[in-house]
Design a protein around this motif. Structure first.
Motif, short mmCIF file in Angstrom:
data_model
loop_
_atom_site.label_atom_id
_atom_site.label_comp_id
_atom_site.label_asym_id
_atom_site.label_seq_id
_atom_site.Cartn_x
_atom_site.Cartn_y
_atom_site.Cartn_z
N PRO A 327 21.81 5.75 77.54
CA PRO A 327 22.37 6.75 78.15
C PRO A 327 22.48 6.17 79.90
CG PRO A 327 20.84 7.51 76.73
CD PRO A 327 20.60 6.03 76.67
N GLN A 328 21.51 5.61 80.19
CA GLN A 328 21.62 5.07 81.55
C GLN A 328 22.99 4.08 81.93
OE1 GLN A 328 20.07 6.35 83.89
NE2 GLN A 328 21.09 5.27 85.66
N ARG A 330 25.93 4.34 80.29
CA ARG A 330 26.95 5.27 80.19
C ARG A 330 27.11 5.97 81.52
NH1 ARG A 330 24.87 6.72 75.01
NH2 ARG A 330 24.57 8.60 75.81
N LYS A 331 25.97 6.29 82.09
CA LYS A 331 26.11 7.05 83.26
C LYS A 331 26.60 6.19 84.47
CE LYS A 331 22.97 9.06 86.98
NZ LYS A 331 21.71 9.42 87.30
#
Length: 486
Positions: A327-328, A330-331
């Motif tokens: 997730p990080q 992608r952010k």
């Protein structure tokens, strides 16, 4: 794979549900971790409450607590290499950085051990001749600590050392991405001789954290993490009037004036954003550069950025590791796309590293950034640098303070008057002069604005874990009018 449980009332407990924690370098599972429940949170809080109110911990003097803190510091010093290896495996940070952290962390316990028996009250001059008035600083109670994935050991110990010195007990909910070092710390706290219930760990998803925040048996929530999550925690805690301390995000300005040593400033700028893959709340993500030296400094920074070696966090030659989780990554990539769309000029990086792939994003430098862009206003929490020009001192201060955050800042100049003058006007909890990303057990750390509430480290921190009580002692012993005050 090694297996880790929850830690409740002095015992490590397995549970029916487990999850695997991944090594960000190779994205392979390397340990299994028990998943706690709302019921586990309740049992842990009750154990912490019992330890706080009765039993050996409640009966200990501050001097006895200090001895346990020093012993724990010695154990961490002994095991620093193993703890650093574990944390690097769990969150992808460089082993050499984690080793430096764990070798330094015993100082937090030694420092707070020294404070434990110096929480002195005051004798207050009374306005009434028949009364003596004094104050006591008493431990606040049961602390719920919620910690992030970027430096789980360091950011827990920022809270734990002061809270234990004050006499509090703890229930900790670590990030579900990086829970292992917290359980390893629990094992060492037990080895040091802390009584059961003083330190408890409940692993699991965000629902476990929500149960901890909302539990009526918690006296204080100590949280480090994202600003929006901190706001939600503060709102939930307010329902029970639970105290909170919040160490939240940042968009820290790194200000370089034309008279600075540009080679030194370039090193500071690169270290300030690309160390720890930019995954630190105090990252110097906004580089403000005076126009006279803007191009010269930008060239130096791009040249250094090109040479950064990405790779295995355990390899001493590696200078930057992967993002800590999918997730990080992608952010970070989404913010890079936003910066392009807003017109920022990509000078280097901007993509997943083509050689390594996985969670490795290239260190990224954007120029032609202005402070209204999202890339300059929102926390990326990754290796993305925004370079912003300024004309003079007044404009630098205006741009630096034009943010909802206020965690950290830096000033690079050889003019001693300017250095202090600008430092005093910056709205930030920590300001470095000709340096970046330095912390100490002895100096308070925390933010202005949406960077949080309260302070960790230093003498200020232990006060965050105490209540102040005023005691009035009637001296004459004479009968008093029951309807007369004083």
């Amino acid at each position: 794979m090694p297996a880790y449980g929850n830690w409740i009332n002095g015992r490590e407990e397995a549970s029916g549900a487990t999850c695997e924690t991944l090594n960000p370098y190779n994205q392979q599972p390397w340990a299994t971790v028990a998943q706690g429940t709302v019921q586990d949170v309740d049992r842990a809080v009750r154990a912490a409450r019992a330890a706080f109110e009765q039993g050996p911990w409640a009966a200990m003097t501050a001097t006895e607590r200090a001895a346990l803190l020093r012993r724990l510091g010695d154990i961490i010093k002994r095991d620093a290499q193993e703890l650093a290896r574990i944390e690097s495996t769990d969150n992808g940070k460089l082993y050499k950085e984690m080793l430096g952290q764990w070798q330094y962390l015993p100082e937090w316990f030694y420092y707070n051990a020294g404070l434990a028996d110096k929480l002195q009250g005051d004798v207050i001059p009374s306005d009434r001749p028949n009364f003596m008035i004094y104050t006591r600083h008493e431990p606040l109670g049961v602390v719920g600590a919620i910690t992030p994935w970027n430096s789980p050991g360091l950011l827990l110990i920022f809270k734990l050392a002061a809270g234990l010195a004050a006499g509090c007990t703890f229930v900790v909910k670590p990030s579900e991405h990086t829970p292992v070092s917290t359980v390893e710390l629990a094992r060492r706290i037990h080895e040091a001789g802390f009584p059961p219930g003083v330190f408890n760990v409940v692993n699991g998803p965000p629902e476990v954290g929500a149960a901890l925040v909302g539990h009526p048996g918690i006296d204080k929530i100590a949280f480090t993490g994202a600003t929006e999550t901190g706001k939600k925690i503060a709102a939930q805690a307010a329902r029970n009037l639970t105290r909170v301390s919040l160490e939240l995000g940042g968009k820290s300005p790194n200000i370089v004036f034309a008279d600075a040593d540009l080679d030194v400033a370039a090193n500071g700028a690169v270290a300030g954003i690309f160390a720890a893959t930019g995954q630190t709340c105090m990252a110097g993500s906004r580089l403000l550069v005076q126009q006279d030296v803007h191009d010269a400094l930008l060239d130096r920074i791009v040249e250094q950025t090109r040479s950064i070696k990405l790779g295995d966090p355990m390899d001493p030659a590696t200078q930057m590791g992967p993002c800590a989780n999918e997730p990080q990554l992608r952010k970070v990539l989404e913010y890079i796309d936003v910066a392009r769309q807003e017109g920022a000029s990509l000078k280097y990086g901007g993509q997943v590293d083509p050689a390594l792939g996985g969670l490795f994003v290239q260190p990224t430098v954007f120029a032609n950034v202005h402070n209204a862009m999202r890339i300059a206003r929102e926390e990326v929490f990754g290796p993305v640098l925004s370079v912003i020009p300024f004309k003079d001192e007044e404009e630098a201060i205006r741009i630096a303070n034009d943010t909802r955050f206020g965690l950290a800042a830096a000033v690079w100049t050889q003019n001693v008057h300017r250095a202090h003058r600008v430092a005093h006007r910056l709205r930030a909890g920590t300001v470095w002069i000709n340096a970046y990303r330095v912390v100490s057990f002895a100096a308070p750390f925390g933010g202005y604005g949406e960077s949080g509430l309260g302070r960790e480290n230093g003498v200020d921190a232990i006060r965050e874990f105490t209540e102040t009580k005023s005691v009035y002692v009637e001296l004459s012993g004479a009968p008093r009018d029951p309807f007369k005050l004083g």
